[in-house]
Design an enzyme around this catalytic site. Structure first.
Site, PDB file in Angstrom:
ATOM      1  N   ARG A  28       0.761  -1.239   0.000  1.00  0.00           N
ATOM      2  CA  ARG A  28       0.000   0.000   0.000  1.00  0.00           C
ATOM      3  C   ARG A  28       0.797   1.298   0.000  1.00  0.00           C
ATOM      4  NH1 ARG A  28      -5.129  -0.547   2.230  1.00  0.00           N
ATOM      5  NH2 ARG A  28      -6.079  -2.416   1.373  1.00  0.00           N
ATOM      6  N   ASP A  78      -4.757  -4.594   6.298  1.00  0.00           N
ATOM      7  CA  ASP A  78      -4.974  -4.331   4.875  1.00  0.00           C
ATOM      8  C   ASP A  78      -4.448  -5.483   4.031  1.00  0.00           C
ATOM      9  OD1 ASP A  78      -5.987  -1.920   5.691  1.00  0.00           O
ATOM     10  OD2 ASP A  78      -4.302  -0.717   4.995  1.00  0.00           O
ATOM     11  N   TRP A  91     -11.114  -2.017  12.707  1.00  0.00           N
ATOM     12  CA  TRP A  91     -10.889  -1.680  11.293  1.00  0.00           C
ATOM     13  C   TRP A  91     -10.842  -0.165  11.102  1.00  0.00           C
ATOM     14  CZ3 TRP A  91     -13.898   1.423   8.344  1.00  0.00           C
ATOM     15  CH2 TRP A  91     -13.465   1.577   7.014  1.00  0.00           C
ATOM     16  N   ASP A 131      -9.515   2.994  11.962  1.00  0.00           N
ATOM     17  CA  ASP A 131      -8.323   3.518  12.641  1.00  0.00           C
ATOM     18  C   ASP A 131      -8.656   4.615  13.637  1.00  0.00           C
ATOM     19  OD1 ASP A 131      -6.204   2.074  11.562  1.00  0.00           O
ATOM     20  OD2 ASP A 131      -6.136   3.307   9.755  1.00  0.00           O
ATOM     21  N   LYS A 188     -13.127  11.288   5.311  1.00  0.00           N
ATOM     22  CA  LYS A 188     -12.494  10.091   5.875  1.00  0.00           C
ATOM     23  C   LYS A 188     -13.459   9.329   6.800  1.00  0.00           C
ATOM     24  CE  LYS A 188      -8.319   9.589   5.865  1.00  0.00           C
ATOM     25  NZ  LYS A 188      -7.386   8.764   5.094  1.00  0.00           N
ATOM     26  N   GLN A 227     -10.205   5.513  -1.895  1.00  0.00           N
ATOM     27  CA  GLN A 227     -10.362   5.205  -0.466  1.00  0.00           C
ATOM     28  C   GLN A 227     -11.671   5.771   0.076  1.00  0.00           C
ATOM     29  OE1 GLN A 227      -8.614   7.453   2.764  1.00  0.00           O
ATOM     30  NE2 GLN A 227      -7.350   5.689   3.268  1.00  0.00           N
ATOM     31  N   THR A 243      -6.339   0.887  -1.796  1.00  0.00           N
ATOM     32  CA  THR A 243      -7.452   0.830  -0.864  1.00  0.00           C
ATOM     33  C   THR A 243      -8.066  -0.555  -0.849  1.00  0.00           C
ATOM     34  OG1 THR A 243      -9.835   1.359  -0.828  1.00  0.00           O
ATOM     35  CG2 THR A 243      -8.617   2.182  -2.680  1.00  0.00           C
ATOM     36  N   GLY A 244      -8.489  -0.932   0.334  1.00  0.00           N
ATOM     37  CA  GLY A 244      -9.121  -2.237   0.513  1.00  0.00           C
ATOM     38  C   GLY A 244     -10.441  -2.357  -0.214  1.00  0.00           C
TER      39      GLY A 244
HETATM   40  C1  GLC Z   1      -7.215   3.187   5.814  1.00  0.00           C
HETATM   41  C2  GLC Z   1      -6.290   2.143   6.383  1.00  0.00           C
HETATM   42  C3  GLC Z   1      -7.050   0.915   6.830  1.00  0.00           C
HETATM   43  C4  GLC Z   1      -8.206   1.284   7.726  1.00  0.00           C
HETATM   44  C5  GLC Z   1      -9.081   2.340   7.068  1.00  0.00           C
HETATM   45  C6  GLC Z   1     -10.173   2.843   7.996  1.00  0.00           C
HETATM   46  O1  GLC Z   1      -7.731   2.755   4.606  1.00  0.00           O
HETATM   47  O2  GLC Z   1      -5.327   1.754   5.431  1.00  0.00           O
HETATM   48  O3  GLC Z   1      -6.208   0.031   7.516  1.00  0.00           O
HETATM   49  O4  GLC Z   1      -8.947   0.127   7.993  1.00  0.00           O
HETATM   50  O5  GLC Z   1      -8.288   3.447   6.700  1.00  0.00           O
HETATM   51  O6  GLC Z   1      -9.662   3.530   9.084  1.00  0.00           O
END
Ligand code: GLC
Length: 801
Positions: free
Chosen positions: A329, A346, A485, A487, A629, A683, A702-703
């Site tokens: 990442r 991630d 998850w 942060d 965010k 993201q 991004t996941g």
């Molecule tokens: C970012 C981080 C991920 C976290 C997400 C939500 O994408 O890389 O690890 O889960 O933010 O906070």
């Protein structure tokens, strides 16, 4: 408003209008060497590590937008006019320029001053050599005398030495020119050299950046290009560049092709590259790159009534997911290499989502994560895989500035820094890998723990499950620890609903695996634990119309009816359903609340209403601007969780409504709002409570990539590998009449045609494999081809949920 279009036939996104609102990036490389480049050739190249081994320099977050890059300047020697093929940095009128982002390459095209030019950047398949393939054609009807200047700026390799601490690096980097090759080195390093050369003898060179650019100038107007004269500079010490000059004349209609090579190694390696990469060989490398992606895309192709979904699943969504697994990442324009290694959660999620197209890399990632698990059962949130490799590979970069190396005890952080969800993802990722590959033996592989000692993969997984069983708070729900998850949800000893749901999901997956392997004792022990977790969740976390997000350390509920802010949260409600903790009635109610409170035309917001008052019992999320965010943005990564949840509830139209809202390919005509590239999930998309509602940020890394792919293929289209057969259990909009999936699995190819004569959203009436009635698609001898006919309907049922 559109800036470009999808050219699915050529597997490219074409930027027709080059002045896109923000950088639209893409990735090159399939191995150690990789690069990230935008629509104007801004970007950088790395080899192996974006922390320690940056090949070219990038000035992040800068002005002008995103540079420098790997540029080619053209100069008309009669008029003195000059331009760059990739529009920037010179920036001639924009209508002359376009860009094509492809899989593993970028093409910049221009048609200016009667010269058409095309610059392609990609990386050779077997060696760390970046190839610049430049094609020119004289369309002017007159004889033309041109000079061509390829240019890139070298980096001091390590991100800090390159961006902050110059007191050594400025005097430790040197360059020279020999036999047509620019050689760059960091004198104190073992892997120190890079080269730049061309497929022909150059007519001039500059190795010193400041000689090429000239004082009080920028990449927009380098003195060397403006004057047409290179100064032949090189030196020990200073800032260095790769700049060559080639002069040529083109008769009307005449074409020319010039090749440039930027690679790892000294001048001798440069000479070898020059001998190796003939035009024919370059064509061959480009075909191999296409074949590399063909192979991956061929693992799963779909034909559905949803064109956006077809574009995503057949092309861009898989590509993005692969980029995340291959490169991790920390290489983008947003994350510019200042963090080391792998993020635990991630990486685990990325690796879970594409073992069908990249089993090797996914397995490698799983092993790296398993080795970074503590004996206690939590993962190291951020780690360098090499710390735990048995072969003890040293990082070759040695800082000449004395930076003490931390002892192992400091690398292994304590529980204070543990995130409650990190390792739970790994359980399901390992199980998913085995479902895909059938490699049961993986479970007995013996691997180390982060602080030493070793155990089988199976034992590692048990430690993860046991850790979460121990780490519960006063209400019996898993503690939130440093974060889950999210942060920004920092509950410490408070409790996280999401983590208990994740725990349950991991337990379910583990039990299925233990049963498959015949390890009955474990299966029943963990089954019992799963039931306890389920009961606890139902007793403690249900709020009446949705699930709580958690409970603070001082026992306040988070995400409850009486809350004015942060009332409804996506993570807990989706996971309540996915994990099976919610009863069907609760599930429906909870997801209705998600739709009611969180849905927007750009996707689902993470929470609503946004937080506006700081509350340190809940965490940093309450200090994030509303709509950005983690505080009420349309955070993309959890959106697919809602698709899975709806698919589990059997509501295909609702799931597709959510899918479509987030789908980048369906946003192509709203770029004035979205701004970001429509070929990548981002993201987050700015939420409703912010003035920039609908603006997308942070592409590629991004996941949401892996999760979108996983959710759409396995739960919407419903093609799910299991230990002993392939489940087909779609959940689609009632108006879909049919769709087809071609899926490779365990060495065979399944052509699955699904029809929906009764217009249902879920439920398999009948399924045949090569004409024989089956409940699941069978595992076949390697190389088989199977035709499956699946009819949805209400009468018979028969598929596993
Ligand atoms: C970012 C981080 C991920 C976290 C997400 C939500 O994408 O890389 O690890 O889960 O933010 O906070």
């Amino acid at each position: 408003m559109q800036y470009g279009h999808f050219d699915n036939k050529h597997r490219e996104y074409v930027i027709d209008r080059i002045d896109v609102p923000v950088s639209w990036t893409n990735y090159i490389g399939t191995g150690e060497m990789m690069g990230v480049f935008n629509h104007t050739a801004g970007g950088y190249l790395i080899c192996g590590s974006s922390e320690y081994h940056r090949v070219t320099r990038f000035r992040p977050n800068g002005v002008p937008m995103d540079g420098p890059g790997h540029y080619v300047y053209l100069r008309d020697n009669q008029s003195g006019d000059f331009w760059s093929v990739s529009w920037q940095p010179v920036g001639k009128p924009k209508e002359h320029f376009s860009c094509r982002h492809g899989l593993g390459y970028v093409k910049y095209l221009c048609d200016y001053g009667g010269i058409s030019a095309e610059q392609t950047l990609f990386v050779a398949m077997d060696e760390p050599v970046e190839i610049w393939d430049l094609r020119l054609r004289n369309d002017s009807g007159q004889m033309r005398s041109l000079s061509v200047f390829p240019y890139a700026e070298f980096s001091f390799h390590q991100v800090d030495m390159d961006n902050r601490n110059f007191q050594m690096s400025l005097y430790a980097a040197g360059s020279r020119f020999e036999k047509g090759v620019i050689e760059y080195e960091l004198h104190y390093e073992e892997d120190s050299f890079q080269f730049f050369t061309a497929d022909r003898e150059p007519d001039g060179f500059d190795c010193l950046r400041d000689s090429f650019i000239g004082p009080y100038r920028t990449e927009r107007n380098p003195i060397a290009v403006e004057s047409g004269e290179m100064s032949g500079s090189f030196e020990k010490g200073g800032n260095h560049c790769a700049a060559l000059k080639q002069s040529l004349t083109l008769a009307p209609g005449e074409e020319a092709r010039l090749l440039f090579f930027l690679g790892e190694g000294d001048a001798a390696a440069g000479l070898r590259a020059r001998d190796t990469y003939s035009p024919a060989r370059v064509d061959e490398e480009f075909r191999r790159l296409a074949a590399f992606w063909d192979e991956k895309l061929g693992c799963l192709q779909v034909q559905t009534p949803n064109e956006g979904m077809n574009t995503e699943l057949n092309l861009w969504n898989l590509y993005q997911s692969e980029i995340n697994v291959m490169f991790s990442r920390f290489t983008s324009f947003i994350e510019v290499g200042g963090r080391v290694g792998l993020g635990y959660r991630d990486t685990a999620q990325d690796a879970m989502t594409i073992p069908h197209s990249n089993p090797k890399k996914c397995r490698e990632r799983l092993v790296q994560l398993l080795r970074a698990l503590t004996q206690e059962g939590y993962g190291l949130h951020l780690f360098e895989p090499r710390w735990f490799e048995p072969e003890g590979r040293e990082q070759s970069f040695k800082s000449p500035t004395v930076v003490p190396t931390p002892p192992r005890s400091q690398i292994v952080h304590g529980i204070r820094d543990a995130c409650a969800d990190d390792a739970l993802w790994l359980v399901s990722a390992v199980v998913q890998y085995i479902r895909e590959t059938g490699e049961d033996g993986f479970i007995d592989e013996v691997l180390c723990y982060a602080e030493g000692g070793e155990g089988s993969v199976y034992e590692h997984l048990k430690r993860i499950l046991d850790f979460s069983a121990r780490q519960v708070g006063q209400n019996g729900i898993c503690k939130g620890l440093r974060a889950d998850w999210n942060d920004c949800l920092n509950l410490g000893g408070g409790e996280s609903a999401m983590v208990s749901f994740l725990h349950l999901w991991a337990l379910e997956n583990f039990c299925a695996l233990a049963e498959h392997l015949g390890r009955r004792e474990d299966a029943s022990r963990y089954r019992e634990l799963a039931e306890q977790v389920r009961t606890r969740c139902r007793e403690v976390l249900w709020d009446g119309a949705w699930f709580l997000r958690g409970i603070t350390a001082d026992n306040r509920k988070i995400g409850t009816e009486t809350d004015a802010e942060g009332k409804v949260h996506m993570e807990s409600n989706t996971w309540a359903v996915i994990s099976g903790a919610a009863t069907p009635e609760q599930g429906i109610r909870a997801m209705d609340s998600v739709d009611e409170y969180l849905f927007t035309e750009y996707g689902l917001m993470l929470n609503a209403p946004c937080y506006t008052k700081a509350d340190d019992g809940i965490g940093f999320v309450t200090r994030v601007y509303p709509g950005l965010k983690e505080n009420g943005a349309i955070f993309s990564h959890p959106n697919p969780w809602a698709w899975v949840a709806e698919a589990k509830l059997g509501r295909g139209s609702r799931a597709m409504k959510f899918y479509n809202a987030l789908c980048p390919a369906l946003q192509n005509d709203r770029i004035e709002i979205r701004q970001a590239e429509p070929y990548s999930y981002c993201q987050f998309v700015v939420g409703r409570d912010h003035s920039a509602f609908g603006r997308a940020r942070h592409p590629f890394m991004t996941g949401s990539a892996g999760w979108s792919y996983f959710a759409a293929t396995q739960y919407l289209l419903g093609i799910r590998p299991d230990f002993d057969g392939m489940i087909v259990d779609p959940c689609i909009p009632a108006e879909w009449k049919e769709f087809t999936v071609v899926r490779r699995w365990r060495g065979s190819t399944y052509r699955i045609h699904v029809s929906n004569p009764d217009g249902v959203e879920k439920g398999v009436r009948s399924m045949t494999a090569d004409g024989i009635r089956v409940e699941r698609l069978p595992i076949l001898p390697v190389g088989s081809k199977c035709r499956a006919e699946v009819v949805l309907g209400t009468e018979e049922g028969g598929a596993d949920r």
